[in-house]
Design a protein around this motif. Sequence first.
Motif, PDB file in Angstrom:
ATOM      1  N   TYR A  67       0.909  -1.228  -0.026  1.00 49.50           N
ATOM      2  CA  TYR A  67       0.025   0.035  -0.208  1.00 49.50           C
ATOM      3  C   TYR A  67       0.623   1.327   0.027  1.00 49.50           C
ATOM      4  N   LEU A  68       2.117   1.100  -0.155  1.00 54.74           N
ATOM      5  CA  LEU A  68       2.867   2.457   0.094  1.00 54.74           C
ATOM      6  C   LEU A  68       2.803   3.219  -1.146  1.00 54.74           C
ATOM      7  N   SER A  69       2.802   2.564  -2.486  1.00 54.19           N
ATOM      8  CA  SER A  69       2.819   3.343  -3.584  1.00 54.19           C
ATOM      9  C   SER A  69       1.766   4.288  -3.430  1.00 54.19           C
ATOM     10  N   GLY A  70       1.794   5.679  -4.143  1.00 53.51           N
ATOM     11  CA  GLY A  70       0.995   6.549  -3.878  1.00 53.51           C
ATOM     12  C   GLY A  70       0.339   6.879  -5.319  1.00 53.51           C
ATOM     13  N   ASP A  71      -0.930   7.657  -5.191  1.00 53.34           N
ATOM     14  CA  ASP A  71      -1.524   7.988  -6.294  1.00 53.34           C
ATOM     15  C   ASP A  71      -1.008   8.761  -7.151  1.00 53.34           C
ATOM     16  N   GLY A  72      -0.164   9.792  -6.775  1.00 55.49           N
ATOM     17  CA  GLY A  72       0.595  10.774  -7.542  1.00 55.49           C
ATOM     18  C   GLY A  72       1.595  11.687  -6.652  1.00 55.49           C
ATOM     19  N   THR A  73       2.152  12.692  -7.013  1.00 52.63           N
ATOM     20  CA  THR A  73       2.885  13.506  -6.318  1.00 52.63           C
ATOM     21  C   THR A  73       2.162  14.411  -5.266  1.00 52.63           C
ATOM     22  N   ILE A  74       2.884  14.758  -4.447  1.00 55.83           N
ATOM     23  CA  ILE A  74       2.411  15.523  -3.412  1.00 55.83           C
ATOM     24  C   ILE A  74       3.133  17.108  -3.382  1.00 55.83           C
ATOM     25  N   ASP A  75       2.453  17.932  -3.336  1.00 59.62           N
ATOM     26  CA  ASP A  75       2.706  19.319  -3.737  1.00 59.62           C
ATOM     27  C   ASP A  75       2.895  20.320  -2.598  1.00 59.62           C
ATOM     28  N   ASN A  76       2.149  19.907  -1.334  1.00 63.14           N
ATOM     29  CA  ASN A  76       2.330  20.874  -0.145  1.00 63.14           C
ATOM     30  C   ASN A  76       1.992  19.861   0.978  1.00 63.14           C
ATOM     31  N   ALA A  77       1.791  20.755   2.182  1.00 65.39           N
ATOM     32  CA  ALA A  77       1.762  20.138   3.448  1.00 65.39           C
ATOM     33  C   ALA A  77       0.233  19.588   3.402  1.00 65.39           C
ATOM     34  N   ARG A  78      -0.761  20.027   2.863  1.00 68.87           N
ATOM     35  CA  ARG A  78      -2.058  19.587   3.280  1.00 68.87           C
ATOM     36  C   ARG A  78      -1.933  18.040   2.013  1.00 68.87           C
ATOM     37  N   GLY A  79      -1.514  17.969   1.059  1.00 71.90           N
ATOM     38  CA  GLY A  79      -1.111  16.834   0.454  1.00 71.90           C
ATOM     39  C   GLY A  79      -0.667  15.709   1.212  1.00 71.90           C
ATOM     40  N   ILE A  80       0.166  16.116   2.074  1.00 69.00           N
ATOM     41  CA  ILE A  80       1.015  15.132   3.087  1.00 69.00           C
ATOM     42  C   ILE A  80       0.027  14.666   3.947  1.00 69.00           C
ATOM     43  N   PHE A  81      -0.617  15.495   4.673  1.00 70.76           N
ATOM     44  CA  PHE A  81      -1.789  15.083   5.506  1.00 70.76           C
ATOM     45  C   PHE A  81      -2.996  14.342   5.026  1.00 70.76           C
ATOM     46  N   GLU A  82      -3.318  14.471   3.879  1.00 72.01           N
ATOM     47  CA  GLU A  82      -4.361  13.745   3.390  1.00 72.01           C
ATOM     48  C   GLU A  82      -3.900  12.501   2.983  1.00 72.01           C
ATOM     49  N   ALA A  83      -2.863  12.489   2.163  1.00 71.63           N
ATOM     50  CA  ALA A  83      -2.291  11.147   1.840  1.00 71.63           C
ATOM     51  C   ALA A  83      -2.111   9.954   3.163  1.00 71.63           C
ATOM     52  N   LEU A  84      -1.381  10.626   3.929  1.00 71.71           N
ATOM     53  CA  LEU A  84      -1.218   9.967   5.229  1.00 71.71           C
ATOM     54  C   LEU A  84      -2.668   9.875   5.901  1.00 71.71           C
ATOM     55  N   SER A  85      -3.418  10.707   6.023  1.00 72.05           N
ATOM     56  CA  SER A  85      -4.847  10.074   6.823  1.00 72.05           C
ATOM     57  C   SER A  85      -5.375   8.986   6.024  1.00 72.05           C
ATOM     58  N   THR A  86      -5.373   8.813   4.859  1.00 72.85           N
ATOM     59  CA  THR A  86      -5.824   7.708   3.959  1.00 72.85           C
ATOM     60  C   THR A  86      -5.368   6.644   4.146  1.00 72.85           C
ATOM     61  N   LYS A  87      -3.924   6.561   4.072  1.00 69.51           N
ATOM     62  CA  LYS A  87      -3.097   5.480   4.182  1.00 69.51           C
ATOM     63  C   LYS A  87      -3.056   5.000   5.552  1.00 69.51           C
ATOM     64  N   LEU A  88      -2.985   5.775   6.589  1.00 70.38           N
ATOM     65  CA  LEU A  88      -2.803   5.271   7.833  1.00 70.38           C
ATOM     66  C   LEU A  88      -4.285   4.805   8.353  1.00 70.38           C
ATOM     67  N   GLY A  89      -5.318   5.377   7.926  1.00 70.55           N
ATOM     68  CA  GLY A  89      -6.665   5.032   8.313  1.00 70.55           C
ATOM     69  C   GLY A  89      -6.872   3.413   7.617  1.00 70.55           C
ATOM     70  N   VAL A  90      -6.363   3.133   6.460  1.00 67.84           N
ATOM     71  CA  VAL A  90      -6.490   1.856   5.983  1.00 67.84           C
ATOM     72  C   VAL A  90      -5.704   1.013   6.646  1.00 67.84           C
ATOM     73  N   VAL A  91      -4.329   1.224   6.870  1.00 73.65           N
ATOM     74  CA  VAL A  91      -3.556   0.212   7.719  1.00 73.65           C
ATOM     75  C   VAL A  91      -4.288  -0.025   9.130  1.00 73.65           C
ATOM     76  N   LEU A  92      -4.859   1.127   9.899  1.00 70.21           N
ATOM     77  CA  LEU A  92      -5.413   0.836  11.155  1.00 70.21           C
ATOM     78  C   LEU A  92      -6.671  -0.022  10.899  1.00 70.21           C
ATOM     79  N   LEU A  93      -7.519   0.214   9.976  1.00 66.79           N
ATOM     80  CA  LEU A  93      -8.551  -0.811   9.740  1.00 66.79           C
ATOM     81  C   LEU A  93      -8.273  -2.217   9.459  1.00 66.79           C
ATOM     82  N   VAL A  94      -7.128  -2.418   8.780  1.00 64.72           N
ATOM     83  CA  VAL A  94      -6.720  -3.810   8.329  1.00 64.72           C
ATOM     84  C   VAL A  94      -6.081  -4.322   9.810  1.00 64.72           C
ATOM     85  N   LEU A  95      -5.425  -3.604  10.527  1.00 67.68           N
ATOM     86  CA  LEU A  95      -4.863  -4.074  12.014  1.00 67.68           C
ATOM     87  C   LEU A  95      -6.204  -4.434  12.589  1.00 67.68           C
ATOM     88  N   GLY A  96      -7.059  -3.715  12.694  1.00 67.88           N
ATOM     89  CA  GLY A  96      -8.305  -4.151  13.555  1.00 67.88           C
ATOM     90  C   GLY A  96      -9.185  -5.263  13.030  1.00 67.88           C
TER      91      GLY A  96
END
Length: 135
Positions: A67-96
């Motif tokens: 799940y590491l590969s991204g959908d595209g490039t991240i241009d700003n800090a907001r993009g980092i938070f959006e990408a991380l929230s999606t990826k980490l949310g899915v990881v937490l759901l899988v762990l659960g």
Amino acid sequence: MDLTVVAYVVYLVVSIGLTIWVARTLSRNGRVFLSDVLHGNEKLADAVNHLLVVGFYLVNLGFVALYLSGDGTIDNARGIFEALSTKLGVVLLVLGVMHLGNVYVLNKIRRRGVMEREQRPPVPPQGWAAPVAGA
């Protein structure tokens, strides 16, 4: 440094840390449960516990890597938070889901063991009755 790489590094550090924390917590607290399921056989409980932890690591870390590969490039800090929230949310759901799956399977095993214990008579037979002829 590219912001996409920063997001990848943060994602990996947090995901691996969460996976290790959950695996240790499940291992420590699940050992008592396994001992009960396996009728107090401590060596077998430790072995099964270790195998479950290894399987948990393999499945979850494999998912994190896939799940590491991204959908595209991240241009700003907001993009980092959006990408991380999606990826980490899915990881937490899988762990659960993995945790609930482990608990479900172990509970099924435990219930089967309890039912087997209840089917045995509480007192051994104390006598023998001869068959009645003509009955």
